[in-house]
Design an enzyme around this catalytic site. Structure first.
Site, mmCIF file in Angstrom:
data_model
loop_
_atom_site.group_PDB
_atom_site.id
_atom_site.type_symbol
_atom_site.label_atom_id
_atom_site.label_comp_id
_atom_site.label_asym_id
_atom_site.label_seq_id
_atom_site.Cartn_x
_atom_site.Cartn_y
_atom_site.Cartn_z
ATOM 1 N N ARG A 187 0.849 -1.196 0.000
ATOM 2 C CA ARG A 187 0.000 0.000 0.000
ATOM 3 C C ARG A 187 0.887 1.249 0.000
ATOM 4 O O ARG A 187 0.594 2.247 -0.636
ATOM 5 C CB ARG A 187 -0.940 0.005 1.222
ATOM 6 C CG ARG A 187 -1.637 1.342 1.400
ATOM 7 C CD ARG A 187 -2.852 1.311 2.326
ATOM 8 N NE ARG A 187 -2.787 0.388 3.411
ATOM 9 C CZ ARG A 187 -2.127 0.592 4.558
ATOM 10 N NH1 ARG A 187 -1.474 1.725 4.774
ATOM 11 N NH2 ARG A 187 -2.118 -0.335 5.502
ATOM 12 N N TYR A 235 -17.414 18.257 -13.648
ATOM 13 C CA TYR A 235 -17.855 16.872 -13.818
ATOM 14 C C TYR A 235 -18.868 16.504 -12.715
ATOM 15 O O TYR A 235 -18.656 16.820 -11.549
ATOM 16 C CB TYR A 235 -16.628 15.945 -13.788
ATOM 17 C CG TYR A 235 -16.968 14.489 -13.700
ATOM 18 C CD1 TYR A 235 -17.721 13.870 -14.689
ATOM 19 C CD2 TYR A 235 -16.562 13.723 -12.616
ATOM 20 C CE1 TYR A 235 -18.058 12.526 -14.604
ATOM 21 C CE2 TYR A 235 -16.878 12.375 -12.517
ATOM 22 C CZ TYR A 235 -17.636 11.792 -13.517
ATOM 23 O OH TYR A 235 -17.968 10.466 -13.422
ATOM 24 N N ASP A 247 -8.405 20.196 -12.991
ATOM 25 C CA ASP A 247 -8.720 18.862 -13.502
ATOM 26 C C ASP A 247 -8.445 18.910 -15.007
ATOM 27 O O ASP A 247 -9.187 19.522 -15.768
ATOM 28 C CB ASP A 247 -10.187 18.520 -13.197
ATOM 29 C CG ASP A 247 -10.554 17.105 -13.667
ATOM 30 O OD1 ASP A 247 -9.879 16.589 -14.578
ATOM 31 O OD2 ASP A 247 -11.521 16.539 -13.140
ATOM 32 N N LYS A 268 -9.127 8.120 -18.837
ATOM 33 C CA LYS A 268 -9.435 8.739 -20.123
ATOM 34 C C LYS A 268 -8.172 8.768 -21.010
ATOM 35 O O LYS A 268 -7.634 7.729 -21.316
ATOM 36 C CB LYS A 268 -10.038 10.120 -19.878
ATOM 37 C CG LYS A 268 -11.158 10.121 -18.813
ATOM 38 C CD LYS A 268 -12.325 9.264 -19.249
ATOM 39 C CE LYS A 268 -13.582 9.317 -18.403
ATOM 40 N NZ LYS A 268 -13.543 9.192 -16.987
HETATM 41 C C1 LIG Z 1 -13.301 15.615 -15.934
HETATM 42 C C2 LIG Z 1 -13.397 14.384 -15.098
HETATM 43 N N1 LIG Z 1 -12.824 14.360 -13.882
HETATM 44 C C3 LIG Z 1 -12.892 13.277 -13.083
HETATM 45 C C4 LIG Z 1 -13.581 12.149 -13.470
HETATM 46 C C5 LIG Z 1 -13.677 10.967 -12.540
HETATM 47 O O1 LIG Z 1 -12.850 9.939 -12.973
HETATM 48 P P1 LIG Z 1 -13.102 8.382 -12.677
HETATM 49 O O2 LIG Z 1 -14.305 7.967 -13.439
HETATM 50 O O3 LIG Z 1 -11.825 7.739 -13.129
HETATM 51 O O4 LIG Z 1 -13.312 8.258 -11.183
HETATM 52 C C6 LIG Z 1 -14.190 12.112 -14.726
HETATM 53 C C7 LIG Z 1 -14.935 10.919 -15.182
HETATM 54 O O5 LIG Z 1 -15.619 10.911 -16.183
HETATM 55 C C8 LIG Z 1 -14.114 13.273 -15.562
HETATM 56 O O6 LIG Z 1 -14.703 13.307 -16.782
#
Ligand SMILES: Cc1ncc(COP(=O)(O)O)c(C=O)c1O
Length: 385
Positions: A52, A104, A176, A201
């Protein structure tokens, strides 16, 4: 692998953070699928005690992504949401955060439904309007949390101006960067203190792993995130770390193709008689074209377009064959989705209307297929609208 300080982006993507395996010379960092490490003698070990806390595959990915984003250290988590959750632990009760209003949905849910229970408070503003950001900052504000571009209407925030404003008010800028990817935009160069991604992504890019990363620049943040990653334990496993490391090796190549295909589809759609509007800031007619040119290197594969009604969107979505009807984005395959009933279904209708997420809006994550096949598929589906 010895990289010079001048190493360019694609070289950094391929090599940063990875050395040939010391025991065999394997050029690819192995998947260290182990929970613990045998110690040489009491009090003497090789730097690894428990998986971990330390795992060589994960640590290679963390060094790799820190270098790619131009930060000092990276911390990999089990999902993009776990990464954002770790960032939130930098806050203390009573602190306030200013957030992009079109953030998001999962981020909004974490902030609004979970973290407000811990006396944290959030204000959502259009961060493309820095006067609104400035008005929202209070003496309790500790963070400005920005998504640029936003999903799905691709609104941009001026990163340098946001960083200057945040720092003038002693606020951390967190970006982000999931939608753009570091090939297209590197927020730390513009002054961001922390960058996060859903590695699910573009960074992984192959639609076969869920993960998240935080890249930090400040020593105090690095010390805390390292502590929290171990204390909370939401780490990225070795196999997923290995998949993302494989993904970043081709990040530059993939993004060049996403840029080309995204732009070609946006151009094709913007001249189609059945399409009322296209959201893609790399088109010269877009109101933020100049800002996009200044802080981005292409606009990638994300675009949205307006067909005018739910019925028109339904006909298109049910007629495409090569475009896969699915949530998520950033993979090599092209995906198509309907934000109002899929990714943004939980957003209240009045908020959706304010942001521009109508029932006729369709989003595409352009993959890296041959562009002529994508255009043919869309043209045929548009005939059915
Ligand atoms: C801009 C953005 N940030 C964070 C996330 C969250 O990521 P995860 O689905 O890997 O938890 C997403 C998921 O679609 C996203 O589009």
């Amino acid at each position: 692998m010895k990289l010079t300080s001048r190493a360019r982006f694609s070289t950094v993507c391929l090599h940063a953070g990875q050395d040939p395996d010391p025991s065999t010379g394997a050029i690819i960092t192995p998947i260290y699928q182990t929970s613990t490490y045998v110690q040489d003698e009491l009090g003497k070990h090789k730097g690894y005690e428990y998986a971990r806390t330390q795992n060589p595959t994960r640590m290679a990915l963390e060094r790799n992504l820190a270098a790619i984003e131009g930060g000092k250290a990276g911390f990999a988590f089990a999902s993009g949401m776990a990464a954002i959750g770790a960032i939130a632990t930098l806050l203390k009760s009573g602190d306030h955060v200013v957030v992009s209003d079109n953030t998001y949905g999962g981020t909004f849910r974490l902030f609004d439904k979970v973290l407000t229970r811990y006396q944290l408070c959030f204000t959502y503003v259009d961060t493309s309007r820095l006067d609104e950001v400035e008005r929202a900052i209070t003496p309790a504000t500790r963070m400005l949390f920005v998504e640029t571009p936003t999903n799905p209407v691709m609104r941009l925030t001026d990163l340098r101006a946001a960083a200057d404003l945040a720092h003038r008010r002693s606020v951390r800028l967190v970006v982000d960067n999931t939608f753009a990817s570091p090939y297209i935009q590197r927020p730390i160069e513009f002054g961001a203190d922390l960058v996060t991604h859903s590695t699910t992504k573009y960074l992984n890019g192959h639609s076969d792993s869920v993960g998240g990363i935080v890249v930090a620049t400040r020593d105090d943040d690095i010390e805390w995130l390292k502590f929290v990653q171990n204390a909370e334990g939401a780490i990225l496993g070795p196999f997923d770390s290995w998949l993302v490391l494989r993904g970043t090796k081709t990040l530059a190549l993939r993004m060049q193709q996403h840029n080309a295909n995204g732009l070609a589809l946006a151009q094709f759609l913007s001249t189609h008689p059945k399409v009322k509007h296209v959201y893609y800031p790399w088109l010269p007619a877009h109101p933020q074209y100049e800002l996009a040119q200044r802080q981005m290197r292409g606009f990638g594969g994300m675009l949205a377009f307006e067909l005018g009604s739910l019925e028109a969107a339904r006909r298109l979505l049910n007629s495409v064959r090569l475009h896969a009807l699915a949530e998520s984005l950033g993979g090599v395959e092209t995906l198509i989705s309907h934000p109002a009933t899929m990714t943004h279904a939980s957003v209240p209708p009045e908020t959706r209307a304010r942001i521009g997420i109508t029932d006729g809006l369709v989003r595409i994550s352009a993959g890296i297929e041959d562009i002529d096949d994508l255009k043919e598929d869309l043209a045929r589906a548009l005939d059915a609208v």
